[in-house]
Motif scaffolding. Structure first.
Motif, short mmCIF file in Angstrom:
data_model
loop_
_atom_site.label_atom_id
_atom_site.label_comp_id
_atom_site.label_asym_id
_atom_site.label_seq_id
_atom_site.Cartn_x
_atom_site.Cartn_y
_atom_site.Cartn_z
N GLU A 169 -0.41 4.45 -3.23
CA GLU A 169 -1.23 5.58 -1.92
C GLU A 169 -2.00 6.77 -2.88
O GLU A 169 -2.21 7.21 -1.80
CB GLU A 169 0.24 6.16 -1.65
N GLY A 170 -2.06 6.45 -4.00
CA GLY A 170 -3.54 7.31 -4.92
C GLY A 170 -5.13 6.67 -4.05
O GLY A 170 -4.90 5.43 -3.36
N GLU A 171 -5.36 7.52 -4.58
CA GLU A 171 -7.41 7.68 -4.05
C GLU A 171 -7.55 6.69 -5.44
O GLU A 171 -7.31 6.64 -6.36
CB GLU A 171 -7.75 9.05 -3.78
N LEU A 172 -7.81 4.97 -5.66
CA LEU A 172 -7.65 4.61 -6.41
C LEU A 172 -10.02 3.72 -7.08
O LEU A 172 -10.02 2.82 -5.21
CB LEU A 172 -7.18 2.65 -6.52
N ASP A 173 -9.75 3.55 -7.80
CA ASP A 173 -11.22 3.04 -8.25
C ASP A 173 -10.76 1.57 -7.41
O ASP A 173 -9.28 0.86 -7.59
CB ASP A 173 -11.38 3.22 -9.41
N GLY A 174 -11.50 0.89 -7.41
CA GLY A 174 -11.04 -0.88 -6.82
C GLY A 174 -10.20 -1.29 -8.34
O GLY A 174 -10.29 -0.89 -9.49
N ILE A 175 -9.67 -2.38 -7.36
CA ILE A 175 -8.62 -3.15 -8.72
C ILE A 175 -9.02 -4.39 -9.09
O ILE A 175 -9.07 -5.31 -7.64
CB ILE A 175 -7.31 -2.76 -8.49
N SER A 220 -1.53 -3.98 2.70
CA SER A 220 -2.01 -4.13 1.87
C SER A 220 -2.70 -4.07 0.47
O SER A 220 -3.00 -4.64 1.55
CB SER A 220 -0.98 -5.37 1.97
N ILE A 221 -2.95 -3.61 -0.26
CA ILE A 221 -3.65 -4.02 -1.47
C ILE A 221 -3.69 -5.36 -1.73
O ILE A 221 -4.91 -6.03 -1.79
CB ILE A 221 -2.83 -2.83 -3.04
N LEU A 236 0.74 -1.17 -0.47
CA LEU A 236 0.08 -0.51 -0.44
C LEU A 236 0.65 0.97 -0.10
O LEU A 236 0.03 2.68 -0.48
CB LEU A 236 -0.39 -0.11 0.91
N GLU A 237 2.26 1.30 0.32
CA GLU A 237 3.09 2.15 0.65
C GLU A 237 4.02 1.98 -0.17
O GLU A 237 4.42 0.76 -0.53
CB GLU A 237 3.12 2.68 2.08
#
Ligand code: FES
Ligand SMILES: [Fe+2]
Lengths: 417, 159
Positions: free
Chosen positions: B149-155, B55-56, B43-44
């Motif tokens: 680290e950004g504001e992300l739409d679902g992956i 973590s993502i 995540l970072e």
């Protein structure tokens, strides 16, 4: 946006994020960019992140530390309570009719904390924080009381996920006990851990004034840890008992709250130490920040479990989360249809029962009472005190979620205030 | 070890892995991982810790198996339809090789198309590849997205 996010108490963060004087974080209150900063006197200040000179954003990045807040554009310099304390070429203003020393970063009028959580309201008056939270206070108590040291802290990173849909969609989903069997069918199938209907029906669902709600009596600790006699859990329980004694410990661990929803900005899971702050960006764009909390004094393994849970539930690539986001976007898209103006929110209507502390309890855990209650609060916020607001606006009561008010809502309702 | 076209065994392996992902052959892709493998999207930036930092994605082999199974379920809404992707692997460098395992760093540019939207991803990827009698297997894969680290739409795509 102005009448709702410009008025309600919004959750901004937690004191552990701004421990030392000069520690700051930046966030949003509806459309307002704000800085949450610990002032030298120990108080927490919430300042609009917009320079009094020509409007540049002053603090950059999600978190930082600064003795003074210096604007990057022309160097106007502010103390951590927003007071303007230095500017270059000050003599250029000596004939200005506006006393330049009066200028500063605008202070958000009301800032308060509850059990370490930082709240602010852009309105100079309105209900106090305690009144606003009402019975929802117990959900924050639950989160904090579970810490053997009686304190929690934000730790382990922040998920930031976004979707192309209105902010209401996520709030209307968090206490929706019907959707998992459908939205998360694939995850439940893959992980083989679905809950039967019965569990959702029996789950307690309460709504309170101002649009709040929570689910309770869902999971007990046998589902949280491998086993109640697992060594980690025994160690944790013993630590908790040292502070609270066995009886209060049993009471604290017996409180089984699932999602608690603080309308309109936050939803959190006290038992799982997750908190989400909802940021409306545009009519069809929402960003959610998800935080994990560490129970101070608890075994390290419990925090690892919290993180593993966060990854699965709030991770940006989580199959669970992404299926929720997918459905919000499909709803947002399809609500543009004009040949059907209504959505149906009548589930459980007529069977909701008054309960303690002025709450209403859903007939079953799958009642749509939580959505009716949110929309009733939404209407109330939009109605009261606005330019053409009614002076005699009725008190916001959970009863307004009853059939006469809004069992169904026009498709125009899921638009931002 | 390079073949007649000058492509090394490691590069060939990474290209084949990318082809499995782009071809939607997720079960075959999963079979590239060892039983003790981890698949990690921090995540970072520069994140060192997997256990006390979120973590993502941080999957062990079991969770990765669940992820792949979920992906193919007929009601995996966010994956219906599945994204079409092109994984472009480049800058392949072997950082270490002790004869048993290799540490390989590469860059990834990935184009994803789904539901009338195209997204572009960039990442630094680190593979820990284990030698087995019939070739290589993935013992660990770390994908550092430039926008983690950004504001992300679902992956929903797999890297
Ligand atoms: S805009 Fe901030 S100093 Fe000029
Ligand atoms: Fe969900």
């Amino acid at each position: 946006m102005e009448r709702l996010f410009g008025r309600a108490w919004l959750v901004l963060g937690h004191e552990s994020q701004v421990l030392a004087p000069g520690d700051f974080l930046t966030t949003r209150m509806g459309r307002e960019p704000v800085i949450v900063v610990r002032h030298v006197d120990g108080s927490i200040q919430v300042l609009v992140n917009r320079c009094a000179h020509r409007g540049s954003r002053v603090c950059e990045g999600p978190r930082g530390h600064a003795r003074q807040l210096v604007c990057p554009y022309h160097g106007w310099t502010y103390a951590t309570d927003g007071t303007l304390c230095a500017l270059p070429l000050a003599e250029g203003y000596d004939r200005s009719p506006i006393g330049v020393e009066e200028l500063g970063l605008r202070r958000v009028p009301r800032v308060e904390t509850y059990r370490g959580f930082i709240f602010a309201s852009l309105a100079p008056d309105g209900p106090s924080l305690l009144e606003f939270l009402g019975p929802l206070r117990a959900s924050f108590d639950d989160l904090v009381e579970r810490a053997p040291a009686g304190e929690v802290e934000v730790a382990g990173g922040v998920f930031k996920h976004a979707y192309r849909g209105n902010w209401k969609l996520v709030l209307e989903n968090h206490n929706d006990g019907v959707h998992p069997a459908f939205v998360h069918a694939s995850s439940i199938w893959a992980a083989r851990n679905g809950a039967p209907w019965d569990v959702w029906e029996k789950t307690g669902l309460w709504v309170a004034r101002y649009g709040h709600s929570w689910m309770g009596d869902y999971h007990d600790d046998t589902r949280l840890v491998a086993a109640l006699d697992h060594p980690v859990f025994r160690e944790y329980r013993a630590a908790l008992e040292r502070r609270l004694g066995p009886e209060r410990t049993a009471r604290v661990l017996g409180e089984l709250r699932w999602n608690s929803l603080v309308y309109p900005s936050c939803s959190f899971m006290s038992q799982f130490r997750q908190l989400r702050i909802i940021h409306p960006i545009a009519v069809d764009r929402t960003v959610v920040h998800a935080y994990s909390f560490r129970l101070k004094g608890a075994p390290q393994q419990m925090f690892r479990d919290t993180i593993a849970f966060a990854n699965v539930v709030n991770g940006t690539a989580s199959p669970v989360l992404t299926d929720d986001l997918e459905v919000y976007e499909r709803v947002q898209d399809a609500l543009t249809a004009s040949r059907n103006e209504w959505v149906e929110l009548g589930r459980g209507h007529g069977g909701d029962v008054p309960d303690r502390d002025g709450t209403l309890r859903g007939r079953t855990g799958t009642s749509e009472i939580h959505i009716r209650n949110q929309l009733a609060a939404w209407l109330e916020y939009l109605d009261m005190g606005g330019p053409e607001g009614r002076a005699d606006a009725p008190a916001m009561a959970p009863q307004s979620a009853q059939r006469s008010e809004a069992p169904r809502q026009s498709r125009n309702a899921p638009r931002p205030a | 070890m390079t073949d007649s076209t000058g492509v090394s065994e490691v590069e060939r392996f990474l290209y084949d892995e990318a082809a499995l992902l782009d071809g939607g052959r997720l079960d075959d892709w999963l079979a590239l991982f060892t039983d003790d493998a981890t698949y990690w999207i921090p995540l970072e930036a520069g994140q060192q810790d997997q256990l006390t930092s979120a973590s993502i994605v941080f999957d062990d082999r079991r969770l990765l198996g669940i992820r792949v199974a979920q992906f193919t379920h007929p009601r995996a809404h966010a994956r219906m339809p599945a994204p079409r992707t092109v994984h472009q692997v480049g800058n392949v460098r072997v950082l270490a090789d002790d004869g048993h395992e290799l540490r390989v760093r590469s860059t990834l540019v990935m184009i994803e198309f789904r539901r009338e939207r195209q997204r572009t991803w960039g990442a630094t990827v680190e593979h820990r590849l284990r030698r087995i009698p019939d070739g290589l297997r993935i013992a660990a894969k770390r994908v550092d997205l430039v926008n983690a680290e950004g504001e992300l739409d679902g992956i929903v795509a797999i890297f």
